[in-house]
Write an enzyme that holds these catalytic residues in place. Sequence first.
Site, mmCIF file in Angstrom:
data_model
loop_
_atom_site.group_PDB
_atom_site.id
_atom_site.type_symbol
_atom_site.label_atom_id
_atom_site.label_comp_id
_atom_site.label_asym_id
_atom_site.label_seq_id
_atom_site.Cartn_x
_atom_site.Cartn_y
_atom_site.Cartn_z
ATOM 1 N N ASP A 47 -14.031 46.628 56.726
ATOM 2 C CA ASP A 47 -15.466 46.374 56.566
ATOM 3 C C ASP A 47 -15.860 46.662 55.112
ATOM 4 O OD1 ASP A 47 -18.070 46.305 58.757
ATOM 5 O OD2 ASP A 47 -18.476 46.862 56.677
ATOM 6 N N ILE A 48 -16.672 45.763 54.560
ATOM 7 C CA ILE A 48 -17.056 45.874 53.140
ATOM 8 C C ILE A 48 -17.996 47.067 52.895
ATOM 9 C CG2 ILE A 48 -19.108 44.367 53.109
ATOM 10 C CD1 ILE A 48 -17.753 42.935 50.670
ATOM 11 N N ASN A 113 -21.581 45.016 68.481
ATOM 12 C CA ASN A 113 -23.009 44.707 68.412
ATOM 13 C C ASN A 113 -23.209 43.257 68.842
ATOM 14 O OD1 ASN A 113 -23.499 47.289 67.316
ATOM 15 N ND2 ASN A 113 -23.069 46.547 65.258
ATOM 16 N N GLN A 120 -26.757 42.845 65.915
ATOM 17 C CA GLN A 120 -25.663 42.074 65.326
ATOM 18 C C GLN A 120 -26.185 41.372 64.075
ATOM 19 O OE1 GLN A 120 -23.893 39.273 68.059
ATOM 20 N NE2 GLN A 120 -22.373 38.561 66.575
ATOM 21 N N HIS A 126 -17.158 40.151 66.644
ATOM 22 C CA HIS A 126 -16.203 41.088 66.043
ATOM 23 C C HIS A 126 -16.276 42.440 66.713
ATOM 24 C CE1 HIS A 126 -20.021 41.107 63.806
ATOM 25 N NE2 HIS A 126 -19.842 42.409 63.705
ATOM 26 N N HIS A 128 -15.933 46.416 65.958
ATOM 27 C CA HIS A 128 -15.858 47.466 64.937
ATOM 28 C C HIS A 128 -14.899 48.547 65.427
ATOM 29 C CE1 HIS A 128 -19.543 46.406 62.530
ATOM 30 N NE2 HIS A 128 -19.897 45.835 63.664
HETATM 31 P P1 5GP Z 1 -22.642 43.569 62.748
HETATM 32 O O1 5GP Z 1 -23.896 44.251 62.279
HETATM 33 O O2 5GP Z 1 -22.814 42.084 62.833
HETATM 34 O O3 5GP Z 1 -22.074 44.176 64.012
HETATM 35 O O4 5GP Z 1 -21.541 43.903 61.673
HETATM 36 C C1 5GP Z 1 -21.265 43.099 60.572
HETATM 37 C C2 5GP Z 1 -20.358 43.928 59.679
HETATM 38 O O5 5GP Z 1 -19.740 43.055 58.760
HETATM 39 C C3 5GP Z 1 -21.097 44.983 58.858
HETATM 40 O O6 5GP Z 1 -20.534 46.271 59.136
HETATM 41 C C4 5GP Z 1 -20.874 44.564 57.412
HETATM 42 O O7 5GP Z 1 -20.670 45.651 56.548
HETATM 43 C C5 5GP Z 1 -19.651 43.685 57.504
HETATM 44 N N1 5GP Z 1 -19.604 42.596 56.530
HETATM 45 C C6 5GP Z 1 -20.609 41.733 56.216
HETATM 46 N N2 5GP Z 1 -20.203 40.844 55.304
HETATM 47 C C7 5GP Z 1 -18.901 41.128 55.042
HETATM 48 C C8 5GP Z 1 -17.940 40.549 54.165
HETATM 49 O O8 5GP Z 1 -18.178 39.577 53.453
HETATM 50 N N3 5GP Z 1 -16.708 41.125 54.139
HETATM 51 C C9 5GP Z 1 -16.395 42.191 54.927
HETATM 52 N N4 5GP Z 1 -15.156 42.674 54.832
HETATM 53 N N5 5GP Z 1 -17.286 42.765 55.756
HETATM 54 C C10 5GP Z 1 -18.520 42.241 55.816
#
Ligand code: 5GP
Length: 140
Positions: A47-48, A113, A120, A126, A128
């Site tokens: 995760d970034i 999420n 989300q 995805h 985590h």
């Molecule tokens: P969500 O909130 O949809 O469950 O999680 C999305 C996750 O993707 C977040 O933790 C965010 O930091 C990560 N993320 C968003 N854009 C990128 C990206 O371009 N590269 C990577 N490696 N992670 C990302």
Amino acid sequence: RLKALKMQKHQEVIKMIDRDCIFCKIVKKELPSTLVFENERIMVFKDIHPAAPVHLLIIPKKHIPTLSHCSEDDAALLGEMMALIPKLAREEGIAVSGTETGTPQGGFRVVVNTGPDGKQDVYHMHIHLMGGPRPWKTPN
Ligand code: 5GP
Ligand code: ZN
């Protein structure tokens, strides 16, 4: 006719999201990522913005918007994603040990999420995988 038009619009929106999907771009390697594991069906990368010392994202290579879009047809894929976690945890040094002595150590959280109420942000399903020594950046 209005309903048909609305459905068409909806399909266009879904396609647009798919084409612009950042995780699809990571799958196609049009965007960089720190890759941890890959096979024909699944990718795992860091995760970034890590919320814990170890924070990996496990994604299907095919575009599935949310867990809410999955069915029994996806059981094998979802099972394979989940079943990868113990191996990833060992490799990342966050596996649980010591349960037999009564003093468990290590460990992680697994979070999916889903949708706006599930907070989300990226609409490509995805998992985590977050772990490592406390404290984490997450509030709990
Ligand atoms: P969500 O909130 O949809 O469950 O999680 C999305 C996750 O993707 C977040 O933790 C965010 O930091 C990560 N993320 C968003 N854009 C990128 C990206 O371009 N590269 C990577 N490696 N992670 C990302
Ligand atoms: Zn996607």
